[in-house]
Write an enzyme that holds these catalytic residues in place. Structure first.
Site, mmCIF file in Angstrom:
data_model
loop_
_atom_site.group_PDB
_atom_site.id
_atom_site.type_symbol
_atom_site.label_atom_id
_atom_site.label_comp_id
_atom_site.label_asym_id
_atom_site.label_seq_id
_atom_site.Cartn_x
_atom_site.Cartn_y
_atom_site.Cartn_z
ATOM 1 N N ASP A 141 0.848 -1.190 0.000
ATOM 2 C CA ASP A 141 0.000 0.000 0.000
ATOM 3 C C ASP A 141 0.886 1.242 0.000
ATOM 4 O OD1 ASP A 141 -2.327 1.451 -0.019
ATOM 5 O OD2 ASP A 141 -2.634 1.338 2.155
ATOM 6 N N HIS A 148 -3.796 13.922 1.155
ATOM 7 C CA HIS A 148 -3.982 13.027 2.303
ATOM 8 C C HIS A 148 -2.763 13.100 3.232
ATOM 9 C CE1 HIS A 148 -5.077 9.465 4.623
ATOM 10 N NE2 HIS A 148 -3.914 8.908 4.318
ATOM 11 N N GLU A 213 -10.379 3.670 4.166
ATOM 12 C CA GLU A 213 -9.586 4.516 3.269
ATOM 13 C C GLU A 213 -9.988 4.204 1.844
ATOM 14 O OE1 GLU A 213 -5.381 3.987 4.231
ATOM 15 O OE2 GLU A 213 -5.526 5.520 5.782
ATOM 16 N N GLU A 215 -9.319 3.856 -1.748
ATOM 17 C CA GLU A 215 -8.100 3.691 -2.543
ATOM 18 C C GLU A 215 -8.407 2.998 -3.865
ATOM 19 O OE1 GLU A 215 -4.760 2.144 -0.426
ATOM 20 O OE2 GLU A 215 -5.325 3.100 1.463
ATOM 21 N N ASP A 247 -8.933 0.194 2.474
ATOM 22 C CA ASP A 247 -7.900 -0.150 3.454
ATOM 23 C C ASP A 247 -8.422 0.218 4.844
ATOM 24 O OD1 ASP A 247 -5.543 -0.606 4.831
ATOM 25 O OD2 ASP A 247 -4.628 1.285 4.214
ATOM 26 N N ARG A 251 -7.489 3.589 13.779
ATOM 27 C CA ARG A 251 -6.651 4.772 14.008
ATOM 28 C C ARG A 251 -6.039 4.825 15.398
ATOM 29 N NH1 ARG A 251 -5.581 5.840 8.879
ATOM 30 N NH2 ARG A 251 -7.413 6.495 7.706
ATOM 31 N N GLN A 254 -3.236 2.390 15.430
ATOM 32 C CA GLN A 254 -2.203 2.941 14.549
ATOM 33 C C GLN A 254 -1.363 4.005 15.265
ATOM 34 O OE1 GLN A 254 -3.878 4.498 10.905
ATOM 35 N NE2 GLN A 254 -1.902 5.013 10.009
ATOM 36 N N LYS A 267 -3.738 -2.091 10.370
ATOM 37 C CA LYS A 267 -4.123 -2.172 8.964
ATOM 38 C C LYS A 267 -4.394 -3.595 8.492
ATOM 39 C CE LYS A 267 -3.162 2.157 7.525
ATOM 40 N NZ LYS A 267 -4.066 2.968 6.704
ATOM 41 N N THR A 271 -8.723 -5.917 4.445
ATOM 42 C CA THR A 271 -8.701 -4.981 3.321
ATOM 43 C C THR A 271 -9.732 -5.504 2.326
ATOM 44 O OG1 THR A 271 -6.322 -4.669 3.644
ATOM 45 C CG2 THR A 271 -7.245 -3.915 1.541
ATOM 46 N N GLU A 388 -9.576 12.283 8.111
ATOM 47 C CA GLU A 388 -9.510 13.624 7.538
ATOM 48 C C GLU A 388 -10.860 14.350 7.634
ATOM 49 O OE1 GLU A 388 -7.155 13.933 3.626
ATOM 50 O OE2 GLU A 388 -7.518 11.800 3.869
HETATM 51 MN MN MN Z 1 -3.949 2.930 3.033
#
Ligand code: MN
Length: 441
Positions: A141, A148, A213, A215, A247, A251, A254, A267, A271, A388
């Protein structure tokens, strides 16, 4: 570089009526590949091509003698139950010839006999169960959206949002292939270490800040040998096609674990990918220039630079993310649009990501999945994750039914969509990438 040909002609129609509907993701100009079974049967998985409201059983078509050229036989023989064992590892010329043949047999110009043979091998999309399009050996990834990266960086390091390496090196991390699941698979909220009180030890609890996420992923077609590299000029010959990727990200886990080696358990619990792989050739009309670097930004180093890549290394793909909460489902409320972004806003192209990945001699293999990283744009409406959108939970979203969200709750469903539109060409789409959050176990 793949050229635009008669398979892209916007006036081309199929004898399958649903493929001519203006809003369909799968007109005859698209023809994305998938792997499926008929639901409620014990048949082996098969390679399919989506067209209108149907999946075409490619192997059954081969058995019906619809692909008489020997090169197609190699692409679709009986033991080729996965794209990485068949069309994905072929030369682009074979892939292109195969696309022309598919286009022919589905075109309204096809004769009555051809239509009858094809008709028998069409399965309504709602009767198909989809699987991962390939055996994904490795998953990487990237972090290719500068918007971002800047947003996330400014939350954690307000003084220096963008690290000094960003404009030189496509940043990425090695993800986990074993936990990649196809759209529609339920996602269990992970547990992990969470440290809310900086003066106390962390607790092991269900994730509190679960995120998605938005993607785009691409599948490696032909690979490279260990020790060999792939030049930027050749990079796209090694890319089979694109899909949508979610993804999922924890948080809170993380934030605690990511230093100094980057993401790990935050993560790799899941996925999601969309079941349809839209080929590079189908996307030929929707190419865009690489990101226009503002004055003062360095040019890419030589191994990441080519004129062709600057001119047309990007993709004009519209991306949308929707949320439907449990309550919204119960009230029959439409999913709520969270964001709209576009892949053309990525700082790095997929050719640059692939070339960089192999630049140290790392061998990429057919079926490997490489994702772009969250696709965010410059404006607030273009932010591709909740981190975000809610600014780390500080600005909760107000949903139309009165609910609010900082991060995902149990029962929430995330629905991702992608599509391409350009004057003079037929609209094509990626289908959907969906996932519902289930409570932690
Ligand atoms: Mn990602």
């Amino acid at each position: 570089m793949i050229e635009i040909n008669e398979t892209h002609d916007q006036n081309l129609k199929s004898w399958i009526e649903s493929a001519n509907a203006p809003g369909t993701d799968f007109p005859i100009q698209n023809l994305p590949f998938c792997v499926f079974t008929r639901a409620c049967t014990y048949e082996n998985v098969r390679i399919g091509v989506a067209v209108g409201n149907f999946v075409l059983d490619v192997y059954a078509c081969y058995e019906s003698c619809l692909f008489d050229d020997e090169s197609f036989a190699i692409a679709v023989t009986a033991d080729n139950y996965c794209l990485d064992h068949s069309v994905m590892r072929k030369n682009t010329s074979v892939q292109s010839a195969f696309r022309r043949r598919l286009s022919e047999i589905l075109s309204e110009k096809a004769d009555e006999n051809t239509r009858k043979s094809v008709q028998r091998n069409l399965i309504p999309i709602e009767e198909a169960q989809f699987y991962l399009p390939a055996h994904i050996g490795d998953y990487t990834d990237f972090y290719s959206s500068i918007f971002h990266a800047t947003n996330v960086g400014s939350m954690f390091r307000p003084d220096a949002p963008l690290l000094p390496n960003y404009k030189y090196v496509p940043i990425g991390y090695h993800g986990r292939a074993s936990s990649i699941v196809v759209s529609g698979t339920e996602i269990t909220r992970p547990k992990g270490q969470n440290r809310t009180n900086p003066d106390a030890a962390p607790e092991f609890v269900p994730c509190r800040n679960l995120d998605y996420e938005m993607e785009v992923g691409f599948f490696v077609g032909k690979g490279n040998e260990l020790g060999e590299t792939i030049s930027i000029e050749e990079a796209e010959d090694h890319i089979f096609g694109l899909c949508l990727v979610n993804d999922w990200s924890a948080r809170d886990i993380q934030a605690w674990e990511y230093q100094p080696l980057g993401p790990f358990l935050a993560k790799n619990f899941a996925t999601s990918v969309s079941p349809f792989v839209v080929t590079m050739e189908a996307l030929a009309p929707f190419r865009a220039s690489a990101f226009k670097r503002p004055e003062g930004d360095p040019q890419p180093l030589e191994y990441l630079y080519s004129e062709q890549n600057e001119k047309a290394g990007g993709f004009d793909i519209n991306l949308e993310v929707y949320l439907q909460t449990q309550k919204m489902r119960e009230e029959n409320a439409e999913p709520f649009l969270l964001s709209r972004s576009n892949m053309k806003d990525l700082y790095w192209t997929i050719a640059q990501m692939l070339t960089h990945h192999a630049s140290n001699g790392c061998n990429l293999q057919t079926g490997d999945l490489i994702a772009t990283g969250t696709v965010s744009g410059e404006s607030k409406e273009e932010r591709g994750c909740l981190l975000e959108l809610t600014w780390r939970g500080k600005e909760p979203l107000q949903l139309p039914n009165g609910e609010t969200r900082r991060f995902l709750e149990d029962g929430d469903e995330i629905i991702m969509k992608g599509f391409c539109e350009r004057e003079g060409f037929r609209r094509i789409g990626f289908g959907e990438c969906r996932g519902v959050i289930a409570a932690a176990e």
